[in-house]
Design an enzyme around this catalytic site. Structure first.
Site, PDB file in Angstrom:
ATOM      1  N   PHE A 230      33.760  35.515  47.780  1.00 11.21           N
ATOM      2  CA  PHE A 230      34.400  37.169  48.105  1.00 11.21           C
ATOM      3  C   PHE A 230      35.365  37.424  47.392  1.00 11.21           C
ATOM      4  O   PHE A 230      36.510  37.298  47.508  1.00 11.21           O
ATOM      5  CB  PHE A 230      34.080  36.734  49.857  1.00 11.21           C
ATOM      6  CG  PHE A 230      33.384  36.658  50.606  1.00 11.21           C
ATOM      7  CD1 PHE A 230      32.180  37.466  50.549  1.00 11.21           C
ATOM      8  CD2 PHE A 230      32.956  34.582  50.636  1.00 11.21           C
ATOM      9  CE1 PHE A 230      30.927  36.492  51.700  1.00 11.21           C
ATOM     10  CE2 PHE A 230      31.896  34.707  51.460  1.00 11.21           C
ATOM     11  CZ  PHE A 230      30.990  35.879  51.671  1.00 11.21           C
TER      12      PHE A 230
ATOM     13  N   VAL B  83      37.565  33.477  50.134  1.00 11.37           N
ATOM     14  CA  VAL B  83      37.902  34.609  50.204  1.00 11.37           C
ATOM     15  C   VAL B  83      38.909  34.707  49.683  1.00 11.37           C
ATOM     16  O   VAL B  83      40.316  34.141  49.603  1.00 11.37           O
ATOM     17  CB  VAL B  83      38.124  35.056  51.665  1.00 11.37           C
ATOM     18  CG1 VAL B  83      38.915  36.662  51.840  1.00 11.37           C
ATOM     19  CG2 VAL B  83      36.846  35.345  52.506  1.00 11.37           C
ATOM     20  N   CYS B  84      39.084  35.514  48.246  1.00 10.61           N
ATOM     21  CA  CYS B  84      40.079  35.757  47.561  1.00 10.61           C
ATOM     22  C   CYS B  84      41.654  36.054  48.055  1.00 10.61           C
ATOM     23  O   CYS B  84      41.523  36.763  48.871  1.00 10.61           O
ATOM     24  CB  CYS B  84      40.293  36.643  46.487  1.00 10.61           C
ATOM     25  SG  CYS B  84      41.737  37.070  45.977  1.00 10.61           S
ATOM     26  N   ILE B  85      42.575  35.737  48.156  1.00 10.28           N
ATOM     27  CA  ILE B  85      43.668  35.686  48.819  1.00 10.28           C
ATOM     28  C   ILE B  85      44.091  36.792  48.093  1.00 10.28           C
ATOM     29  O   ILE B  85      44.726  37.755  49.159  1.00 10.28           O
ATOM     30  CB  ILE B  85      44.789  34.620  48.503  1.00 10.28           C
ATOM     31  CG1 ILE B  85      45.982  34.618  49.715  1.00 10.28           C
ATOM     32  CG2 ILE B  85      45.221  33.919  47.020  1.00 10.28           C
ATOM     33  CD1 ILE B  85      46.755  33.406  50.285  1.00 10.28           C
TER      34      ILE B  85
ATOM     35  N   ALA C 284      42.612  39.991  50.063  1.00 12.03           N
ATOM     36  CA  ALA C 284      41.961  39.724  51.038  1.00 12.03           C
ATOM     37  C   ALA C 284      44.054  39.877  51.472  1.00 12.03           C
ATOM     38  O   ALA C 284      43.672  41.141  52.652  1.00 12.03           O
ATOM     39  CB  ALA C 284      42.154  38.261  52.232  1.00 12.03           C
TER      40      ALA C 284
END
Lengths: 131, 99, 130
Positions: free
Chosen positions: C39, C77-79, C82
């Site tokens: 994501f 989820v891409c940090i 995010a």
């Protein structure tokens, strides 16, 4: 580092990755966050290229000045890509010309491809990531 | 190669750009608002008909039905479901989404 | 076949997350392996457990969580994306001194390298977005 561990696990697999840029900068975040993936990909020693099609060509326009906008001007990053061994920047000729731009308007050296050449480049990729 | 287009050709140039750069023999799958590109009677019909000489066009059935366009699919366009979408991805060596 | 999925848009505004979910589910039901769903961009918003849609609407976040549970699906989820958008797991919230976290079950936060790695490891990578 997670990425370094991942890299060792690949065991020398080299794939052709093309990042396809079709959006103008600043109006949306795609160009900026797309560039972040491209930079990360350099650590994986893959065969990376970037394609600039449609409004993506505007990402490379010289003279971007975002001071009054309050957003970071990330256009200098395209010039730094060479230092990451990302040197294959392809611009589609029709997209560039339709926007009244020439290679002299672009802030970095690119290879201009006509539609058939760009199609051939896309066909030969293993992975295409588009933003 | 499989090209995936999710934009209406009446709103964005994604389908036109895709058709400009799709090599002979490649496949084009229209999903989401892209399905309007595969329907009869609109001003884009001629362009997609012309393209069909070189590329195979597919359209995602659930997206067509949702939009009330299931009875307007152009002749020669194949309707697939999500399983068919998966098959198309598997059958082609790579894919590009024209977002 | 191993397939990677990239989701670039959040839930509800665009159909991208619905398409990605329906595609992923169909691939799993056909016996393919989904190597990872990554994501990125506003796609990270698919992972907030604070989502509460009206009763007669689908719950996009829960749907992903349930699929993850059923098939041991790797939802990443891409940090960086995010952090920009206020999606935090417990550790990250602590590290950033935030008073809450919101990552839904089945998702994990990690680096962008996970996307590149999915491209390397998967036979196909399919992008969904706007």
């Amino acid at each position: 580092m997670n990425d370094e561990m991942d890299m060792e696990e690949e065991g020398g697999v080299v794939k052709q990755f093309m990042f396809v840029n079709r959006k103008a900068p600043y109006g949306t975040i795609y160009a900026l966050e797309g560039l972040e993936v491209v930079l990360i990909s350099a650590a994986f020693e893959q065969d990376v290229s970037m394609a600039f099609i449609d409004d993506g060509v505007y990402e490379l326009k010289k003279g971007q000045d975002t001071k009054s906008l309050g957003q970071k001007n990330f256009s200098p990053t395209y010039r730094a890509l060479e230092g990451y061994d990302i040197e294959k920047l392809y611009v589609e000729r029709e997209s560039m010309e339709a926007r009244g731009l020439t290679e002299e308007d672009l802030l970095v050296d690119v290879v201009v491809l006509d539609r058939a050449e760009m199609a051939a480049k896309m066909d030969e990729q293993d992975v295409l990531i588009s933003f | 190669m499989l090209h995936i287009v999710n934009k209406s050709p009446y709103e964005r140039n994604s389908l036109e750009s895709c058709l400009r750069m799709a090599s002979k023999g490649s496949a084009v799958l229209l999903i989401e608002d892209g399905v309007y590109g595969a329907t009869k009677g609109g001003s884009f019909e001629g362009k997609i008909q012309a393209a069909m000489a070189d590329v195979k066009v597919y359209v995602l059935g659930p997206d067509l039905s949702a939009r009330g366009m299931a009875d307007r699919v152009l002749d020669g366009v194949s309707v697939v479901d999500y399983g068919g979408f998966v098959d198309l991805v598997a059958e082609h060596s790579n894919c590009q989404s024209w977002l | 076949m191993k397939i990677g999925v990239l989701v670039n848009e959040g839930p509800y505004t665009h159909e991208a997350s619905d398409s990605a979910y329906n595609f992923t589910k169909a691939a799993l039901e056909k016996g393919h392996e989904i190597y990872r769903v990554f994501f990125y961009h506003d796609g990270v918003n698919n992972s907030t457990r604070l989502t509460e849609p009206p009763r007669d609407d689908r719950n996009i976040v829960n749907r992903w969580s349930e699929l993850s549970k059923q098939y041991s699906l790797d939802l990443v989820v891409c940090i960086a994306a995010a952090q920009r958008r206020g999606i935090m797991d417990e550790n990250e919230a602590k590290r950033q001194g935030k008073d809450a976290n919101n990552l839904a079950e089945g998702f994990r936060i990690s680096g962008l390298g996970q996307l590149v790695e999915a491209g390397i490891q998967s036979d196909r990578l399919v992008t969904f977005g706007d």
